[in-house]
Enzyme design. Sequence first.
Site, mmCIF file in Angstrom:
data_model
loop_
_atom_site.group_PDB
_atom_site.id
_atom_site.type_symbol
_atom_site.label_atom_id
_atom_site.label_comp_id
_atom_site.label_asym_id
_atom_site.label_seq_id
_atom_site.Cartn_x
_atom_site.Cartn_y
_atom_site.Cartn_z
ATOM 1 N N SER A 274 -16.858 -3.250 -9.707
ATOM 2 C CA SER A 274 -17.985 -2.572 -9.076
ATOM 3 C C SER A 274 -19.257 -2.771 -9.889
ATOM 4 O O SER A 274 -19.198 -2.884 -11.131
ATOM 5 C CB SER A 274 -17.661 -1.079 -8.996
ATOM 6 N N LYS B 176 -10.990 5.857 -5.561
ATOM 7 C CA LYS B 176 -12.387 5.372 -5.652
ATOM 8 C C LYS B 176 -13.471 6.425 -5.488
ATOM 9 O O LYS B 176 -14.648 6.073 -5.418
ATOM 10 C CB LYS B 176 -12.590 4.276 -4.618
ATOM 11 N N LYS C 290 -12.907 1.088 -13.862
ATOM 12 C CA LYS C 290 -13.291 -0.294 -13.503
ATOM 13 C C LYS C 290 -13.615 -1.079 -14.775
ATOM 14 O O LYS C 290 -13.214 -2.227 -14.953
ATOM 15 C CB LYS C 290 -14.510 -0.294 -12.564
ATOM 16 N N ASP D 45 0.860 -1.199 0.000
ATOM 17 C CA ASP D 45 0.000 0.000 0.000
ATOM 18 C C ASP D 45 0.883 1.231 0.000
ATOM 19 O O ASP D 45 1.967 1.225 0.602
ATOM 20 C CB ASP D 45 -0.912 -0.003 1.249
ATOM 21 N N TYR E 250 -14.239 7.277 -12.752
ATOM 22 C CA TYR E 250 -13.985 6.151 -11.844
ATOM 23 C C TYR E 250 -14.606 4.869 -12.412
ATOM 24 O O TYR E 250 -13.950 3.820 -12.497
ATOM 25 C CB TYR E 250 -14.564 6.440 -10.447
ATOM 26 N N ARG F 113 -28.814 13.724 -6.709
ATOM 27 C CA ARG F 113 -27.388 13.863 -7.014
ATOM 28 C C ARG F 113 -27.165 13.434 -8.471
ATOM 29 O O ARG F 113 -27.632 12.359 -8.877
ATOM 30 C CB ARG F 113 -26.588 12.950 -6.066
#
Length: 346
Positions: A124, A84, A153, A31, A149, A300
């Site tokens: 995702s 993310k 993916k 990490d 994002y 949103r």
Amino acid sequence: MKMLLTGGAGYIGSHTAVALLEAGHDVAVVDNYANSSAEAIKRVEKITGKNVSLYEADCCDNTRMLEILKTEMPDCIIHFAGLKAVGESVEIPIEYYRNNIDSTLTLLECMRELGLKSIVFSSSATVYGDDNVPPFTEGMPRGVCTNPYGWTKWMQEQMLTDAASASASGKREWKTPLSVVLLRYFNPVGAHESGLIGEDPQGIPNNLMPYISQVAVGRRDHLTVFGNDYDTPDGTCRRDYIHVMDLAEGHVKAAEYAASHEGSEVFNLGTGDPFSVLEMVEAFGKACGHPVAYEIGPRRAGDVQDSWANADKAKEVLGWEAKRGIDEICRDAWNWQSKNPKGYSK
Ligand code: NAD
Ligand code: UDP
């Protein structure tokens, strides 16, 4: 088996490290702490009483990753590392594409060079887009993503699948056919039941559950519910909230599966049960013992109305299904939040 977790100090990685160690596997973590700290791994060791090999490194650094992977030679890599935040990805798309795509390409290059076989990838439900109608099944065509994002993916799934096909041909410099498992997460929430590890978002949370938790603990005044005029029973959006320890246990099954198969497979990791925003607010209020203040705000941009999984394939093939419901989710999220009101920073 030995498992190497990129991004293993993060929210889902740290919970998966616990589940893997408890299942008897060895765990190494890489990490760069872009969105986490080494404290999470100390707590993983405290929960399990076992050691983790920890490397501070950027997964986009080919030389360093080759060195680490040569040392560890893992049976399976679980690739969590990535940026993310959906909103941030719209503001700084180049950083998102660079980090998420480059880290995956780097891993694939290292795997090819070292003859490493298996990789499990954190994808995702966002790749289903908004044209498919839930419950989403793995065979549905992937949709159009609404933000960078989501596209990272989508593209990482494609890259991994193409690499698996190429490796199966035995041509070029592939030493072994790859085994790729793409896990499409629905909405991971909750925390380990010890309250020692959990989600620790930096700044104002983007996601519903950490926001509710911070209102409940008094760090924020109220939740804004993004729209109550959707075509759902209470007008608010519905999601498939999955306890992070159920998700973590799904990774144990997926990594064991990947180590003994070839080719690429996709699995949804969800519960199959949708809950609305207001149902989550209500359930959290019960768990924390007082109502969570909220106001209704506008929708949103980019939100899909409904998203939930058909989780049959994971049950049939991996022998995995989610066991914890929203009461456990809210209980454990509250336990973590109330014991660590400021996250890992105390
Ligand atoms: P997180 O931010 O808590 O964990 C990601 C980890 O990756 C962090 O520890 C971060 O420091 C590390 N990282 C980022 N870039 C790196 C790099 N170049 N090199 C090394 N480390 C790097 O996020 P999370 O919620 O645990 O998510 C894990 C994965 O699951 C991510 O790929 C995410 O996109 C995916 N995912 C998450 C959700 C969710 O709701 N949490 C949903 C679907 C998919
Ligand atoms: N949501 C909300 N207020 C918030 C954050 C989220 O009403 O402050 C809603 C959001 O509109 C969505 C649901 O909660 O309907 C889940 O949002 P989240 O960002 O957690 O997950 P995602 O939209 O990525 O599935």
